[in-house]
Design an enzyme around this catalytic site. Structure first.
Site, PDB file in Angstrom:
ATOM      1  N   ASN A 105      15.425  40.819  30.674  1.00  0.00           N
ATOM      2  CA  ASN A 105      15.969  40.036  31.774  1.00  0.00           C
ATOM      3  C   ASN A 105      15.965  40.850  33.061  1.00  0.00           C
ATOM      4  O   ASN A 105      16.126  42.068  33.052  1.00  0.00           O
ATOM      5  CB  ASN A 105      17.373  39.503  31.447  1.00  0.00           C
ATOM      6  CG  ASN A 105      18.384  40.561  31.080  1.00  0.00           C
ATOM      7  OD1 ASN A 105      18.100  41.480  30.330  1.00  0.00           O
ATOM      8  ND2 ASN A 105      19.599  40.428  31.589  1.00  0.00           N
ATOM      9  N   CYS A 139      15.215  35.240  32.791  1.00  0.00           N
ATOM     10  CA  CYS A 139      15.608  35.634  31.436  1.00  0.00           C
ATOM     11  C   CYS A 139      14.431  36.313  30.728  1.00  0.00           C
ATOM     12  O   CYS A 139      13.266  36.098  31.069  1.00  0.00           O
ATOM     13  CB  CYS A 139      16.025  34.408  30.635  1.00  0.00           C
ATOM     14  SG  CYS A 139      17.403  33.485  31.332  1.00  0.00           S
ATOM     15  N   GLU A 166      13.249  35.756  27.773  1.00  0.00           N
ATOM     16  CA  GLU A 166      12.389  34.806  27.067  1.00  0.00           C
ATOM     17  C   GLU A 166      11.360  34.185  28.003  1.00  0.00           C
ATOM     18  O   GLU A 166      10.175  34.095  27.688  1.00  0.00           O
ATOM     19  CB  GLU A 166      13.225  33.678  26.432  1.00  0.00           C
ATOM     20  CG  GLU A 166      14.254  34.150  25.450  1.00  0.00           C
ATOM     21  CD  GLU A 166      15.635  34.359  26.070  1.00  0.00           C
ATOM     22  OE1 GLU A 166      15.759  35.110  27.073  1.00  0.00           O
ATOM     23  OE2 GLU A 166      16.602  33.778  25.555  1.00  0.00           O
ATOM     24  N   CYS A 214      19.041  30.303  26.721  1.00  0.00           N
ATOM     25  CA  CYS A 214      19.745  29.380  27.618  1.00  0.00           C
ATOM     26  C   CYS A 214      18.945  28.073  27.703  1.00  0.00           C
ATOM     27  O   CYS A 214      17.840  27.963  27.173  1.00  0.00           O
ATOM     28  CB  CYS A 214      19.921  30.011  28.996  1.00  0.00           C
ATOM     29  SG  CYS A 214      18.400  30.092  29.971  1.00  0.00           S
TER      30      CYS A 214
END
Length: 160
Positions: free
Chosen positions: A62, A73, A75, A112
């Site tokens: 992140n 983020c 991901e 998220c």
């Protein structure tokens, strides 16, 4: 007459002694990169490792910004990099690890909403689920077979 829509979602819990070699490699890569996350505001470090169908593995962390919406983020960072550089190679599995700065114990984290929707985008693009593994403090992996387990009512197809 109204009707009710019910969906069942489930995660598999995988104890550390049952991790696959692939799980171990991806967790190690995600763990190594989380230490260099730029998280001066939240102090919450996240690392993600992504496995592509051809065996390539990418990792990212992140990156926060004082203007909070500008950050990204782990991901989304790893998916964006992999898909920008290998747009035709299917993502197979993503592993996510997290901990608070200064702590040695891992924190349980799930993607998220933005990350869930991003994972969905690539599942739709490749018409194939992406396995999502999340490390928890007990040394177990929480494994979702695809994004539908984390985002059952997703924003999916706008083509009509």
């Amino acid at each position: 007459m109204n009707r009710k829509i019910e969906l069942t979602v489930s995660l598999e819990v995988v104890q550390q002694k049952n991790w696959s070699e692939q799980d171990k490699i991806l967790i190690a890569k995600a763990t190594n990169i989380l230490e260099s996350a730029h998280a001066p505001y939240s102090g919450f470090l996240v690392g993600a490792a992504l496995l592509l169908e051809n065996g390539a593995i990418f990792a990212a962390n992140n990156q926060e910004n004082v203007s909070f919406p500008v950050g990204i983020c782990a991901e989304r960072a790893v998916l964006s990099y992999a898909m920008a550089n290998h747009p035709d190679i299917r993502p197979v599995k993503i592993v996510i690890v997290a901990k608070r700065k200064g702590e040695s114990e891992f924190a349980t984290v799930t993607p998220c909403g933005l990350c869930r929707q991003t994972i969905n985008e690539y599942e739709v693009k490749f018409n194939s689920p992406i396995e999502i593994s999340m490390l928890n403090p007990n040394g177990e992996i929480l494994k979702a077979s695809g994004i539908e387990q984390l985002l059952p009512f997703r924003f999916n197809n706008l083509k009509g």
